[in-house]
Design a protein around this motif. Structure first.
Motif, PDB file in Angstrom:
ATOM      1  N   LYS A 140      -9.317  16.103   7.735  1.00  0.00           N
ATOM      2  CA  LYS A 140      -8.215  15.182   7.409  1.00  0.00           C
ATOM      3  C   LYS A 140      -6.932  16.006   7.465  1.00  0.00           C
ATOM      4  O   LYS A 140      -6.331  16.342   6.445  1.00  0.00           O
ATOM      5  CB  LYS A 140      -8.439  14.554   6.031  1.00  0.00           C
ATOM      6  CG  LYS A 140      -8.924  13.111   6.140  1.00  0.00           C
ATOM      7  CD  LYS A 140      -9.172  12.478   4.813  1.00  0.00           C
ATOM      8  CE  LYS A 140      -8.196  11.376   4.479  1.00  0.00           C
ATOM      9  NZ  LYS A 140      -8.180  10.257   5.406  1.00  0.00           N
ATOM     10  N   ARG A 154      -3.760  10.473  -3.789  1.00  0.00           N
ATOM     11  CA  ARG A 154      -3.526  11.296  -2.601  1.00  0.00           C
ATOM     12  C   ARG A 154      -3.468  12.781  -2.986  1.00  0.00           C
ATOM     13  O   ARG A 154      -2.421  13.288  -3.379  1.00  0.00           O
ATOM     14  CB  ARG A 154      -2.218  10.832  -1.951  1.00  0.00           C
ATOM     15  CG  ARG A 154      -1.731  11.624  -0.743  1.00  0.00           C
ATOM     16  CD  ARG A 154      -2.758  11.800   0.334  1.00  0.00           C
ATOM     17  NE  ARG A 154      -3.236  10.604   1.007  1.00  0.00           N
ATOM     18  CZ  ARG A 154      -2.676  10.010   2.061  1.00  0.00           C
ATOM     19  NH1 ARG A 154      -1.562  10.495   2.562  1.00  0.00           N
ATOM     20  NH2 ARG A 154      -3.240   8.958   2.626  1.00  0.00           N
ATOM     21  N   TYR A 169      -4.273   4.233  -5.762  1.00  0.00           N
ATOM     22  CA  TYR A 169      -4.577   5.106  -4.624  1.00  0.00           C
ATOM     23  C   TYR A 169      -4.205   6.536  -5.004  1.00  0.00           C
ATOM     24  O   TYR A 169      -3.128   6.792  -5.552  1.00  0.00           O
ATOM     25  CB  TYR A 169      -3.804   4.656  -3.378  1.00  0.00           C
ATOM     26  CG  TYR A 169      -4.214   5.436  -2.143  1.00  0.00           C
ATOM     27  CD1 TYR A 169      -5.444   5.221  -1.544  1.00  0.00           C
ATOM     28  CD2 TYR A 169      -3.378   6.417  -1.616  1.00  0.00           C
ATOM     29  CE1 TYR A 169      -5.834   5.950  -0.431  1.00  0.00           C
ATOM     30  CE2 TYR A 169      -3.768   7.147  -0.506  1.00  0.00           C
ATOM     31  CZ  TYR A 169      -4.996   6.907   0.080  1.00  0.00           C
ATOM     32  OH  TYR A 169      -5.385   7.630   1.177  1.00  0.00           O
ATOM     33  N   PHE A 204       0.828  -1.209   0.000  1.00  0.00           N
ATOM     34  CA  PHE A 204       0.000   0.000   0.000  1.00  0.00           C
ATOM     35  C   PHE A 204       0.866   1.264   0.000  1.00  0.00           C
ATOM     36  O   PHE A 204       1.642   1.493   0.940  1.00  0.00           O
ATOM     37  CB  PHE A 204      -0.937   0.050   1.219  1.00  0.00           C
ATOM     38  CG  PHE A 204      -1.738   1.316   1.243  1.00  0.00           C
ATOM     39  CD1 PHE A 204      -2.907   1.422   0.499  1.00  0.00           C
ATOM     40  CD2 PHE A 204      -1.311   2.427   1.955  1.00  0.00           C
ATOM     41  CE1 PHE A 204      -3.625   2.602   0.462  1.00  0.00           C
ATOM     42  CE2 PHE A 204      -2.021   3.623   1.940  1.00  0.00           C
ATOM     43  CZ  PHE A 204      -3.186   3.701   1.183  1.00  0.00           C
ATOM     44  N   GLY A 232      -7.947  10.902   0.537  1.00  0.00           N
ATOM     45  CA  GLY A 232      -7.586   9.564   0.065  1.00  0.00           C
ATOM     46  C   GLY A 232      -8.717   9.063  -0.810  1.00  0.00           C
ATOM     47  O   GLY A 232      -9.872   9.062  -0.381  1.00  0.00           O
ATOM     48  N   ALA A 274      -7.563   4.870  10.737  1.00  0.00           N
ATOM     49  CA  ALA A 274      -7.723   5.171   9.314  1.00  0.00           C
ATOM     50  C   ALA A 274      -9.041   4.635   8.777  1.00  0.00           C
ATOM     51  O   ALA A 274      -9.177   4.413   7.583  1.00  0.00           O
ATOM     52  CB  ALA A 274      -6.553   4.582   8.531  1.00  0.00           C
ATOM     53  N   TYR A 332      -4.581  -2.481   2.298  1.00  0.00           N
ATOM     54  CA  TYR A 332      -3.982  -1.711   3.403  1.00  0.00           C
ATOM     55  C   TYR A 332      -3.631  -2.640   4.565  1.00  0.00           C
ATOM     56  O   TYR A 332      -2.567  -2.532   5.155  1.00  0.00           O
ATOM     57  CB  TYR A 332      -4.976  -0.639   3.862  1.00  0.00           C
ATOM     58  CG  TYR A 332      -4.382   0.378   4.791  1.00  0.00           C
ATOM     59  CD1 TYR A 332      -3.512   1.351   4.312  1.00  0.00           C
ATOM     60  CD2 TYR A 332      -4.693   0.385   6.144  1.00  0.00           C
ATOM     61  CE1 TYR A 332      -2.962   2.298   5.160  1.00  0.00           C
ATOM     62  CE2 TYR A 332      -4.155   1.338   7.005  1.00  0.00           C
ATOM     63  CZ  TYR A 332      -3.297   2.287   6.503  1.00  0.00           C
ATOM     64  OH  TYR A 332      -2.752   3.220   7.345  1.00  0.00           O
ATOM     65  N   PHE A 352      -5.149  16.455   3.699  1.00  0.00           N
ATOM     66  CA  PHE A 352      -5.060  15.527   2.563  1.00  0.00           C
ATOM     67  C   PHE A 352      -6.390  14.820   2.347  1.00  0.00           C
ATOM     68  O   PHE A 352      -7.297  14.898   3.179  1.00  0.00           O
ATOM     69  CB  PHE A 352      -3.925  14.525   2.768  1.00  0.00           C
ATOM     70  CG  PHE A 352      -4.138  13.519   3.873  1.00  0.00           C
ATOM     71  CD1 PHE A 352      -3.817  13.812   5.189  1.00  0.00           C
ATOM     72  CD2 PHE A 352      -4.660  12.268   3.587  1.00  0.00           C
ATOM     73  CE1 PHE A 352      -4.004  12.877   6.198  1.00  0.00           C
ATOM     74  CE2 PHE A 352      -4.850  11.317   4.584  1.00  0.00           C
ATOM     75  CZ  PHE A 352      -4.528  11.620   5.895  1.00  0.00           C
ATOM     76  N   TYR A 402      -3.047  12.495  12.381  1.00  0.00           N
ATOM     77  CA  TYR A 402      -2.430  11.179  12.202  1.00  0.00           C
ATOM     78  C   TYR A 402      -1.147  11.103  13.020  1.00  0.00           C
ATOM     79  O   TYR A 402      -0.890  10.099  13.684  1.00  0.00           O
ATOM     80  CB  TYR A 402      -2.219  10.906  10.695  1.00  0.00           C
ATOM     81  CG  TYR A 402      -3.571  10.861  10.010  1.00  0.00           C
ATOM     82  CD1 TYR A 402      -4.226   9.659   9.798  1.00  0.00           C
ATOM     83  CD2 TYR A 402      -4.248  12.034   9.672  1.00  0.00           C
ATOM     84  CE1 TYR A 402      -5.500   9.615   9.247  1.00  0.00           C
ATOM     85  CE2 TYR A 402      -5.525  12.011   9.123  1.00  0.00           C
ATOM     86  CZ  TYR A 402      -6.147  10.800   8.919  1.00  0.00           C
ATOM     87  OH  TYR A 402      -7.415  10.765   8.390  1.00  0.00           O
ATOM     88  N   GLY A 418     -13.097   2.182   5.137  1.00  0.00           N
ATOM     89  CA  GLY A 418     -12.392   3.373   4.664  1.00  0.00           C
ATOM     90  C   GLY A 418     -11.890   3.131   3.253  1.00  0.00           C
ATOM     91  O   GLY A 418     -11.886   1.992   2.782  1.00  0.00           O
ATOM     92  N   THR A 419     -11.451   4.188   2.600  1.00  0.00           N
ATOM     93  CA  THR A 419     -10.977   4.054   1.218  1.00  0.00           C
ATOM     94  C   THR A 419      -9.790   3.103   1.154  1.00  0.00           C
ATOM     95  O   THR A 419      -9.783   2.165   0.350  1.00  0.00           O
ATOM     96  CB  THR A 419     -10.591   5.439   0.668  1.00  0.00           C
ATOM     97  OG1 THR A 419     -11.763   6.251   0.724  1.00  0.00           O
ATOM     98  CG2 THR A 419     -10.081   5.352  -0.750  1.00  0.00           C
ATOM     99  N   ALA A 420      -8.786   3.335   1.968  1.00  0.00           N
ATOM    100  CA  ALA A 420      -7.595   2.474   1.936  1.00  0.00           C
ATOM    101  C   ALA A 420      -7.945   1.081   2.450  1.00  0.00           C
ATOM    102  O   ALA A 420      -7.593   0.073   1.835  1.00  0.00           O
ATOM    103  CB  ALA A 420      -6.477   3.094   2.771  1.00  0.00           C
TER     104      ALA A 420
END
Ligand code: PLP
Ligand code: COI
Length: 354
Positions: A196, A141, A139, A28, A75, A235, A171, A73, A201, A301-303
């Protein structure tokens, strides 16, 4: 999707790295495509974006991103179907959320046409990088950070909006073991948890490291006030199935308004599943685990897509989740990925074709 191009200048890379990539063994987010989109904010406005070869960025040591963390950011992912057609999933929602984050972090908002046209132009150029291997995707970003200079603790006067792509696999490899956290908090009322923002994070890394040392993969955050209610994971948003009801915490200024989360809620309702968006106490999860009514927990989640949780830990006790053959997680994952990869009808109008 039609784009009325705004003359994005494209400087092509002299050589491509694509032949060095093993598309059958993608991790990932650690392989990047040949180009990136860069858009500068200067003198009060966003300039026309440019596409240039993927490369390091040079910044002044006093750039405010380094000192005051003005950085946000998104994702998202691009998916390729069997015929080679390319799709995005609810992309304007990501743009809207980027601008919600921007507002909270005193960063200038990016116009939606800059975001969408820039993304589409870059995607057209990098189409060959979108993997077709099962479970893989490109992916995406998009991010904005303060490039403006000075040690004064105030918003920068210059920013960069960049979009970079990373062909990626899963992920999490395998099921996820989570720890319900009672000491540290990810966010607080009135804070930036719904944004975000990069710092959200960074603030999670230390408590998550402590959880990793104990053998867990992620922390489930609880509310900062009482630590009695589960909120979300590092996440991903969290879903809990008690008996046949699917529960997830309501969004608030402490929780990211996940696009996968809201899509799962719609699909579950469409499947006739009883869904409740309400505060969920740790106590009721423990009680349900003990009396057998806790059927499933999963992150979304997306990831992470939909990642089933095999075990959760709380106060030094591990609780294993049962392995149901007719689980919601697999059904919901199939339904959402079938829409994303153009294998099923898009009845909610979420797919956007390149
Ligand atoms: N919660 C957090 C903290 C996240 O970082 C993410 C990932 O984007 C999510 C939830 C899930 O959001 P989405 O489904 O929009 O990717
Ligand atoms: C995503 O799911 O796209 C995210 O942004 C999670 C990220 C922290 C890997």
């Amino acid at each position: 999707m039609e784009t009325k191009m705004m003359n994005i200048k494209i400087e092509k890379a002299k050589t491509s790295k694509i032949n060095q990539v093993d598309f059958n063994n993608l991790a990932f987010g650690n392989v990047f495509t040949d180009h990136m989109l860069v858009c500068d904010y200067k003198e009060g406005s966003w300039k026309v974006p440019e596409i240039i070869p993927y490369q390091p960025i040079s910044l002044d040591p006093s750039a405010k991103i380094f000192h005051y963390g003005q950085s946000i950011f998104e994702g998202m992912k691009a998916y390729k179907d069997e015929k080679g057609d390319v799709f995005l999933f609810r992309p304007t929602d990501n743009c809207k959320r980027l601008n919600i984050s921007a507002k909270r972090m005193a960063i200038p908002e990016i116009p939606e046409d800059y975001f969408m046209e820039g993304l589409m132009a870059l995607l057209k150029l990098e189409k060959d990088w979108i993997p077709q291997t099962p479970g893989s995707s490109l992916y995406i970003r998009p991010f904005i950070f303060a490039s403006g200079t000075g040690f004064h603790a105030s918003p920068a006067d210059e920013y960069k909006f960049i979009i970079a792509f990373a062909p990626s696999g899963a992920y999490f490899s395998g099921k996820v073991k989570v720890l319900i956290e009672e000491k540290y908090s990810r966010s607080a009322n009135g804070g930036v948890g719904f944004a975000k923002a990069g710092g959200n994070y960074a603030g999670q890394f230390y408590p998550t490291q402590l959880a990793l040392e104990k053998g867990y993969n992620q922390v489930i955050w609880t509310d900062d006030n009482t630590h009695e209610y589960i909120e979300e994971a590092g996440a991903m948003n969290i879903f809990v199935r008690i008996n046949d009801t699917l529960l997830t915490a309501p969004t608030s200024d402490r929780i990211l308004d996940g696009i996968t989360r809201k899509s799962i809620l719609k699909i579950a309702q469409d499947e006739g599943i009883a869904v409740e968006e309400r505060k969920i106490t740790v106590a009721e999860i423990i009680e349900a685990a003990n009396n057998g009514s806790l059927k499933e927990m999963f992150g979304a989640g997306t990831a992470a897509v939909i990642s089933p949780i095999s075990t959760f830990g709380f106060r030094d006790v591990d609780y294993d989740l049962p392995e149901l053959s007719d689980n919601y997680a697999t059904m919901l994952k199939n339904r959402i990925t079938d829409i994303q990869y153009n294998r099923a009808e898009d009845k909610f109008g979420w797919r956007v074709k390149l």
